[in-house]
Design a protein around this motif. Structure first.
Motif, PDB file in Angstrom:
ATOM      1  N   GLU A 148       0.814  -1.208   0.000  1.00 30.54           N
ATOM      2  CA  GLU A 148       0.000   0.000   0.000  1.00 30.54           C
ATOM      3  C   GLU A 148       0.855   1.268   0.000  1.00 30.54           C
ATOM      4  OE1 GLU A 148      -3.260   2.490  -0.105  1.00 30.54           O
ATOM      5  OE2 GLU A 148      -3.179   0.323  -0.448  1.00 30.54           O
ATOM      6  N   THR A 149       1.917   1.286   0.786  1.00 27.31           N
ATOM      7  CA  THR A 149       2.779   2.469   0.835  1.00 27.31           C
ATOM      8  C   THR A 149       3.371   2.766  -0.531  1.00 27.31           C
ATOM      9  OG1 THR A 149       3.345   2.078   3.154  1.00 27.31           O
ATOM     10  CG2 THR A 149       4.858   3.457   1.867  1.00 27.31           C
ATOM     11  N   GLU A 150       3.825   1.728  -1.213  1.00 29.40           N
ATOM     12  CA  GLU A 150       4.411   1.886  -2.544  1.00 29.40           C
ATOM     13  C   GLU A 150       3.356   2.351  -3.554  1.00 29.40           C
ATOM     14  OE1 GLU A 150       4.867  -0.396  -0.370  1.00 29.40           O
ATOM     15  OE2 GLU A 150       6.892  -1.247  -0.387  1.00 29.40           O
ATOM     16  N   ALA A 151       2.144   1.810  -3.439  1.00 32.05           N
ATOM     17  CA  ALA A 151       1.059   2.220  -4.341  1.00 32.05           C
ATOM     18  C   ALA A 151       0.754   3.699  -4.176  1.00 32.05           C
ATOM     19  CB  ALA A 151      -0.195   1.384  -4.072  1.00 32.05           C
ATOM     20  N   ARG A 152       0.671   4.141  -2.939  1.00 35.96           N
ATOM     21  CA  ARG A 152       0.389   5.559  -2.681  1.00 35.96           C
ATOM     22  C   ARG A 152       1.525   6.454  -3.177  1.00 35.96           C
ATOM     23  NH1 ARG A 152      -3.792   6.701   0.973  1.00 35.96           N
ATOM     24  NH2 ARG A 152      -4.743   4.837   1.900  1.00 35.96           N
ATOM     25  N   ALA A 153       2.748   5.956  -3.098  1.00 37.99           N
ATOM     26  CA  ALA A 153       3.888   6.740  -3.577  1.00 37.99           C
ATOM     27  C   ALA A 153       3.805   6.963  -5.082  1.00 37.99           C
ATOM     28  CB  ALA A 153       5.191   6.031  -3.219  1.00 37.99           C
ATOM     29  N   VAL A 154       3.404   5.930  -5.827  1.00 37.24           N
ATOM     30  CA  VAL A 154       3.263   6.068  -7.277  1.00 37.24           C
ATOM     31  C   VAL A 154       2.144   7.051  -7.608  1.00 37.24           C
ATOM     32  CG1 VAL A 154       2.651   4.858  -9.410  1.00 37.24           C
ATOM     33  CG2 VAL A 154       4.184   3.774  -7.746  1.00 37.24           C
ATOM     34  N   GLU A 155       1.016   6.940  -6.913  1.00 33.02           N
ATOM     35  CA  GLU A 155      -0.103   7.854  -7.166  1.00 33.02           C
ATOM     36  C   GLU A 155       0.267   9.289  -6.824  1.00 33.02           C
ATOM     37  OE1 GLU A 155      -3.546   4.464  -6.282  1.00 33.02           O
ATOM     38  OE2 GLU A 155      -2.842   5.786  -4.677  1.00 33.02           O
ATOM     39  N   ALA A 156       0.998   9.466  -5.740  1.00 35.22           N
ATOM     40  CA  ALA A 156       1.443  10.813  -5.359  1.00 35.22           C
ATOM     41  C   ALA A 156       2.426  11.374  -6.376  1.00 35.22           C
ATOM     42  CB  ALA A 156       2.087  10.775  -3.976  1.00 35.22           C
ATOM     43  N   ALA A 157       3.254  10.511  -6.947  1.00 33.79           N
ATOM     44  CA  ALA A 157       4.212  10.956  -7.958  1.00 33.79           C
ATOM     45  C   ALA A 157       3.499  11.460  -9.205  1.00 33.79           C
ATOM     46  CB  ALA A 157       5.154   9.804  -8.318  1.00 33.79           C
ATOM     47  N   VAL A 158       2.460  10.752  -9.633  1.00 29.46           N
ATOM     48  CA  VAL A 158       1.672  11.203 -10.790  1.00 29.46           C
ATOM     49  C   VAL A 158       1.052  12.555 -10.490  1.00 29.46           C
ATOM     50  CG1 VAL A 158      -0.415  10.766 -12.143  1.00 29.46           C
ATOM     51  CG2 VAL A 158       1.185   8.893 -11.673  1.00 29.46           C
ATOM     52  N   ASN A 159       0.460  12.699  -9.310  1.00 35.11           N
ATOM     53  CA  ASN A 159      -0.170  13.958  -8.935  1.00 35.11           C
ATOM     54  C   ASN A 159       0.832  15.099  -8.921  1.00 35.11           C
ATOM     55  OD1 ASN A 159      -2.772  15.187  -7.841  1.00 35.11           O
ATOM     56  ND2 ASN A 159      -1.335  15.767  -6.227  1.00 35.11           N
ATOM     57  N   SER A 160       2.021  14.837  -8.412  1.00 28.96           N
ATOM     58  CA  SER A 160       3.056  15.867  -8.342  1.00 28.96           C
ATOM     59  C   SER A 160       3.474  16.337  -9.734  1.00 28.96           C
ATOM     60  CB  SER A 160       4.267  15.335  -7.585  1.00 28.96           C
ATOM     61  OG  SER A 160       5.316  16.275  -7.569  1.00 28.96           O
ATOM     62  N   VAL A 161       3.648  15.389 -10.649  1.00 28.76           N
ATOM     63  CA  VAL A 161       4.052  15.745 -12.012  1.00 28.76           C
ATOM     64  C   VAL A 161       2.967  16.581 -12.694  1.00 28.76           C
ATOM     65  CG1 VAL A 161       4.554  14.806 -14.300  1.00 28.76           C
ATOM     66  CG2 VAL A 161       5.623  13.805 -12.269  1.00 28.76           C
ATOM     67  N   LEU A 162       1.713  16.223 -12.478  1.00 32.21           N
ATOM     68  CA  LEU A 162       0.616  16.999 -13.058  1.00 32.21           C
ATOM     69  C   LEU A 162       0.557  18.393 -12.448  1.00 32.21           C
ATOM     70  CD1 LEU A 162      -2.208  14.305 -13.215  1.00 32.21           C
ATOM     71  CD2 LEU A 162      -0.823  15.168 -15.108  1.00 32.21           C
ATOM     72  N   GLU A 163       0.789  18.480 -11.142  1.00 31.67           N
ATOM     73  CA  GLU A 163       0.785  19.790 -10.479  1.00 31.67           C
ATOM     74  C   GLU A 163       1.866  20.704 -11.037  1.00 31.67           C
ATOM     75  OE1 GLU A 163       1.129  19.146  -6.285  1.00 31.67           O
ATOM     76  OE2 GLU A 163      -1.054  19.202  -5.995  1.00 31.67           O
ATOM     77  N   ARG A 164       2.952  20.115 -11.488  1.00 26.38           N
ATOM     78  CA  ARG A 164       4.046  20.920 -12.052  1.00 26.38           C
ATOM     79  C   ARG A 164       3.784  21.297 -13.505  1.00 26.38           C
ATOM     80  NH1 ARG A 164       8.568  16.789 -10.874  1.00 26.38           N
ATOM     81  NH2 ARG A 164       9.822  18.153 -12.221  1.00 26.38           N
TER      82      ARG A 164
END
Length: 362
Positions: A318-334
């Motif tokens: 679960e921690t790894e899954a959330r990290a990937v989802e957060a990474a996608v969100n971060s890239v979109l935010e940029r």
């Protein structure tokens, strides 16, 4: 621990988006000290070319020995003629059936950064975040009789929508389990005012609901649900339905996110209970898009988010899954965007660069 993953790149843009999905898994492995073993096999048009079958026996054998299967895309216009004996999509249907993948999970999330990418008004889709639980191995796609014949009065054809109590109960339980881990609200979609199979569906759903007193169950007719998905999509959280209805409604809902290139899916062989490993196949919901293959413009985000679902449901990471989802969100935010979600003021990137950016954020 070493995790075995069967890799099915398939056709069209499949190999391109798959490369980015594997890139993300490699980043996860490096950060969290995991080991992934990838075994590539054939499916779809490329499998027909090389073996004559859309699903070679070797592919199914490898998949059964894996912890999970990651698939990119299936489809080739060279096989569009309905008179041909085999089609790329036959491989996907056979794989689902051969692996017992009865529960299809399709999350539909509208990222705040992409509310203007949809053709709907931003104030309608903002906050939309729900998930379909679609029954995948029963219903009209697999029911018998299924045939076409010629009579004195012309051609006729029949397909049969059939469901057993067992099939309905297990997919409804999957819906309740997912709802229990979210907002504890479940909508069951049927056509109980017309179809006998839907009346049984509703009866069984009500019976199973007794096992989940903490989850609120409501019912919706499929046509009413189709309308509400466009009018008030943010009102939904978890939707469970049968094969045909789920196919149509989830494709409709895909447009809420602005692009099919943003939406992942999971097809599971078991009921998804939080914290438990369930064998599954993970794939973006988009097709093979042969017209843009090889141009480095396909959006890999749906494949990357499918990787996150694989980490969550089949590997219990679960921690790894959330990290990937957060990474996608971060890239979109940029502000980084592939062609399908590009808007004024954003930075256009290709398939490979989008994968690089997300991997770096992991």
């Amino acid at each position: 621990m070493k995790y075995r993953v069967t890799v099915l790149s398939g056709d069209g843009i499949g190999p391109e988006v798959m490369a980015e999905g594997l890139k993300i898994l490699q980043a996860v492995a490096a950060k969290y000290h995991h080991e992934f073993e990838f075994k590539s096999e054939l499916i779809g048009g490329i499998a027909i070319d090389q073996t004559g079958s859309a699903l070679p026996a070797a592919t199914l054998k490898t998949a059964r020995k894996s912890h999970a299967v990651l698939l990119a895309a299936v489809g080739d216009p060279r096989f569009d003629d309905p008179k041909l004996p085999v089609h790329p999509e036959d491989g996907l249907l056979a794989l689902r059936k051969g692996l017992g993948l009865f529960a299809n999970l399709r999350p539909v999330k509208v990222f705040d950064q992409l509310v203007d990418a949809s053709t709907l008004k931003p104030d309608v889709i903002r906050g939309t975040d729900f998930i379909f639980i679609r029954e995948l191995t029963g219903g009209v796609y697999f029911g018998k009789p299924k045939k076409e014949w010629v009579t004195a009065g012309g051609r006729k054809a029949v397909d049969t929508m059939v469901y057993s109590e067992h099939e309905i109960a297990r997919i409804v339980r999957a819906g309740f389990e997912v709802a229990r881990a979210r907002k504890k609200v479940l909508v069951s979609v049927d056509k109980a005012n017309v179809l006998k199979s839907s009346r049984l569906w509703r009866q069984v759903a009500i019976e199973v609901s007794a096992e989940y007193p903490d989850v609120t169950l409501t019912h919706a007719l499929v046509d009413a649900c189709a309308m509400q998905l466009i009018r008030t999509p943010s009102a939904f959280d978890v939707i469970v339905t049968e094969n045909l209805f789920g196919d149509i409604l989830s494709d409709e809902a895909a447009q809420l996110a602005g692009s099919m290139g943003m939406l992942p899916s999971a097809s599971l062989a078991g009921i998804p209970v939080s914290g438990h490993k369930t064998f599954g196949l993970y794939e973006p919901i988009h097709g093979s898009a042969p017209s843009i293959a090889g141009q480095d413009i396909a959006n890999p985000v749906a494949t990357i988010l499918s990787v996150a679902m694989m980490l969550r449901y089949s590997l219990a990471l679960e921690t790894e899954a959330r990290a990937v989802e957060a990474a996608v969100n971060s890239v979109l935010e940029r502000g980084y965007r592939t062609d399908d979600i590009m808007a004024p003021g954003n930075t256009r990137v290709g398939t490979r660069q989008m994968g690089d950016l997300v991997a770096a954020e992991v």
